[in-house]
Design a protein around this motif. Structure first.
Motif, PDB file in Angstrom:
ATOM      1  N   UNK A 173       0.782  -1.148   0.189  1.00  0.00           N
ATOM      2  CA  UNK A 173       0.033   0.064   0.040  1.00  0.00           C
ATOM      3  C   UNK A 173       0.845   1.237   0.043  1.00  0.00           C
ATOM      4  N   UNK A 174       1.956   1.142   0.869  1.00  0.00           N
ATOM      5  CA  UNK A 174       2.648   2.591   0.984  1.00  0.00           C
ATOM      6  C   UNK A 174       3.435   2.494  -0.445  1.00  0.00           C
ATOM      7  N   UNK A 175       3.982   1.691  -1.038  1.00  0.00           N
ATOM      8  CA  UNK A 175       4.665   1.572  -2.319  1.00  0.00           C
ATOM      9  C   UNK A 175       3.580   2.348  -3.488  1.00  0.00           C
ATOM     10  N   UNK A 176       2.563   1.888  -3.460  1.00  0.00           N
ATOM     11  CA  UNK A 176       1.375   2.077  -4.569  1.00  0.00           C
ATOM     12  C   UNK A 176       1.175   3.712  -4.308  1.00  0.00           C
ATOM     13  N   UNK A 177       1.157   4.305  -3.041  1.00  0.00           N
ATOM     14  CA  UNK A 177       0.946   5.757  -2.930  1.00  0.00           C
ATOM     15  C   UNK A 177       1.822   6.517  -3.430  1.00  0.00           C
ATOM     16  N   UNK A 178       3.027   6.097  -2.892  1.00  0.00           N
ATOM     17  CA  UNK A 178       4.401   6.584  -3.465  1.00  0.00           C
ATOM     18  C   UNK A 178       4.389   6.870  -5.052  1.00  0.00           C
ATOM     19  N   UNK A 179       4.049   5.604  -5.485  1.00  0.00           N
ATOM     20  CA  UNK A 179       4.022   5.596  -7.276  1.00  0.00           C
ATOM     21  C   UNK A 179       2.788   6.299  -7.622  1.00  0.00           C
ATOM     22  N   UNK A 180       1.701   6.488  -7.031  1.00  0.00           N
ATOM     23  CA  UNK A 180       0.366   6.956  -7.578  1.00  0.00           C
ATOM     24  C   UNK A 180       0.037   8.158  -6.789  1.00  0.00           C
ATOM     25  N   UNK A 181       0.504   9.126  -6.334  1.00  0.00           N
ATOM     26  CA  UNK A 181       0.198  10.349  -5.507  1.00  0.00           C
ATOM     27  C   UNK A 181      -1.105  10.943  -6.274  1.00  0.00           C
ATOM     28  N   UNK A 182      -1.457  10.765  -7.450  1.00  0.00           N
ATOM     29  CA  UNK A 182      -2.440  11.168  -8.247  1.00  0.00           C
ATOM     30  C   UNK A 182      -3.801  10.507  -7.841  1.00  0.00           C
ATOM     31  N   UNK A 183      -3.682   9.367  -7.421  1.00  0.00           N
ATOM     32  CA  UNK A 183      -4.663   8.270  -6.932  1.00  0.00           C
ATOM     33  C   UNK A 183      -5.195   8.207  -5.530  1.00  0.00           C
ATOM     34  N   UNK A 184      -4.037   8.307  -4.841  1.00  0.00           N
ATOM     35  CA  UNK A 184      -4.100   7.909  -3.314  1.00  0.00           C
ATOM     36  C   UNK A 184      -3.941   9.288  -2.538  1.00  0.00           C
ATOM     37  N   UNK A 185      -5.026   9.605  -2.101  1.00  0.00           N
ATOM     38  CA  UNK A 185      -5.000  11.149  -1.432  1.00  0.00           C
ATOM     39  C   UNK A 185      -4.366  10.975  -0.101  1.00  0.00           C
ATOM     40  N   UNK A 186      -4.648   9.737   0.649  1.00  0.00           N
ATOM     41  CA  UNK A 186      -4.423   9.760   2.097  1.00  0.00           C
ATOM     42  C   UNK A 186      -3.830   8.362   2.269  1.00  0.00           C
ATOM     43  N   UNK A 187      -2.856   8.147   3.111  1.00  0.00           N
ATOM     44  CA  UNK A 187      -2.346   6.868   3.430  1.00  0.00           C
ATOM     45  C   UNK A 187      -3.190   6.383   4.807  1.00  0.00           C
ATOM     46  N   UNK A 188      -4.158   5.399   4.647  1.00  0.00           N
ATOM     47  CA  UNK A 188      -4.776   4.993   5.531  1.00  0.00           C
ATOM     48  C   UNK A 188      -3.963   4.056   6.438  1.00  0.00           C
ATOM     49  N   UNK A 282       9.054  14.523  -4.178  1.00  0.00           N
ATOM     50  CA  UNK A 282       9.821  13.467  -4.936  1.00  0.00           C
ATOM     51  C   UNK A 282       8.842  12.878  -5.707  1.00  0.00           C
ATOM     52  N   UNK A 283       7.621  12.129  -4.975  1.00  0.00           N
ATOM     53  CA  UNK A 283       6.541  11.244  -5.397  1.00  0.00           C
ATOM     54  C   UNK A 283       5.846  12.018  -6.759  1.00  0.00           C
ATOM     55  N   UNK A 284       5.544  13.145  -6.149  1.00  0.00           N
ATOM     56  CA  UNK A 284       4.589  14.048  -7.286  1.00  0.00           C
ATOM     57  C   UNK A 284       5.352  14.088  -8.624  1.00  0.00           C
ATOM     58  N   UNK A 285       6.512  14.654  -8.433  1.00  0.00           N
ATOM     59  CA  UNK A 285       7.433  15.023  -9.379  1.00  0.00           C
ATOM     60  C   UNK A 285       7.673  13.701 -10.305  1.00  0.00           C
ATOM     61  N   UNK A 286       8.043  12.602  -9.633  1.00  0.00           N
ATOM     62  CA  UNK A 286       8.238  11.156 -10.424  1.00  0.00           C
ATOM     63  C   UNK A 286       7.041  10.703 -11.190  1.00  0.00           C
TER      64      UNK A 286
END
Length: 370
Positions: A173-188, A282-286
């Motif tokens: 879940x954490x990796x997916x949030x890092x890779x997809x900041x445009x989709x995952x708004x909050x780390x639950x 870093x995550x948004x730029x990537x």
């Protein structure tokens, strides 16, 4: 003395009135309340242990609460042992039973001279929940289902996995949030239940707990997606890769005078309100770089002894480090080699070494960010 059980045929005949007879008394034989009217208690029989176990598994699969099993052809001195073992298997080793069943009770007896077993099942998760279980062939498909649930801002998913392997779901879940900041708004907060404790097939129950409502998270997604669309339009499609990296940096820097601060809704706070930390930058730029077809990775390490995040990019002429917050402080887009990363520590083996810095990109005319 054990009660004499109703013959299965008599039970089915009397099912229309909701009961059967047993030594003059009535015995309820009803399916699970949540079932549709099309599912009825059927004539069932078992002549060996495997058949007996299969009957119980089928009852659980359909959420059935009670049934009478004809065991006339079962070796009678093995019926008690067989039903006890079958119940233990379904409750503790059958994935759906381990997840859904609260208790299974049974009674062995006879009715009109015919051996039978009466079974009653109570559930923690009823038929309506059982029907929502997703199926996955292997852990890759299971992880895909879990992250799709995360992208949908939903709070729970249950997956029946064949070919189960141990996987760190929280890290996924954490990796997916890092890779997809445009989709995952909050780390639950992530809770994972695995049923049973062993076996090639298991049920994964994954629960997400958010501080923000699902409706609000979905609205945030829409706003962030619009910014990502603007970033795509900002990049000159005819420019060289090194110029595109600089253009996306400019896109981010021209939007706000940023406040460096951590937020529970990182991408939204950064792109809508100008509040973010090094990890969010870093995550948004990537993600924006990947959207533009550029090679960009998020690097986690330390800077001057403190936890820090930055990017490694590649424009075809070599790899380089980019620390957006450092660039912002210096007022220009900078690409650095390993040797120039003084004070930074990271897992050197995870990334290609950067020996030379490509020449600075030629300025390209770009439209102002929205």
């Amino acid at each position: 003395m054990k009660k004499r059980l109703v013959l299965l045929a008599a039970a089915v005949c009397l099912l229309c009135c909701g009961c059967g007879w047993m030594d003059g008394d009535y015995l309820s034989v009803t399916p699970h309340r949540a079932q549709s009217s099309g599912i009825q208690t059927k004539d069932v029989s078992a002549s060996n242990y495997l058949q007996l176990r299969t009957v119980l598994e089928n009852m659980v699969d359909s959420g059935m609460e009670s049934a009478v099993i004809n065991v006339a052809e079962y070796r009678q001195d093995l019926v008690e042992e067989g039903i006890a073992n079958a119940v233990n298997h379904v409750k503790n080793r059958y994935p759906l039973g381990a997840w859904a069943v609260e208790e299974i009770s049974y009674e062995v007896g006879t009715g009109a001279g015919q051996p039978a077993v009466s079974v009653s099942i109570s559930y923690i998760h009823g038929r309506s929940e059982i029907r929502k279980i997703r199926n996955a062939a292997g852990m890759d498909q299971a992880k895909r289902i879990i992250v799709d649930t995360l992208d949908d801002c939903s709070d729970r998913v249950v997956v029946l996995v064949s070919g189960y392997e141990a996987v760190d779901i929280v890290q996924t879940v954490e990796d997916h949030m890092t890779d997809n900041p445009n989709l995952v708004m909050e780390m639950p907060k992530v809770a994972v239940g695995i049923y049973p404790d062993a076996g090639d097939s298991r049920i994964l129950e994954v629960t997400f707990t958010y501080e923000t409502s699902r409706e609000t998270l979905r609205l945030m997604q829409q706003q962030v997606q619009r910014v990502f669309t603007s970033a795509s339009l900002y990049v000159n499609s005819d420019a060289a890769d090194d110029q595109k990296y600089a253009q996306l940096y400019n896109f981010l820097m021209e939007r706000f005078d940023y406040t460096v601060k951590t937020s529970i809704t990182p991408a939204y706070s950064l792109l809508i309100h100008g509040v973010g930390d090094c990890e969010t930058f870093a995550s948004v730029y990537a993600a924006m770089c990947r959207q533009a077809g550029l090679d960009c990775h998020v690097v986690s390490g330390t800077k001057n002894g403190q936890s820090w995040y930055w990017n490694i990019i590649s424009d075809g002429s070599g790899y380089a480090h980019v620390d957006l917050l450092e660039c912002s402080q210096n007022g220009q887009f900078q690409r650095l080699t390993d040797a120039q990363m003084q004070g930074y520590v990271w897992d050197y083996s995870a990334f290609a070494q950067t020996q030379t810095v490509p020449e600075a990109p030629t300025p390209v005319e770009t439209e102002k960010a929205e």
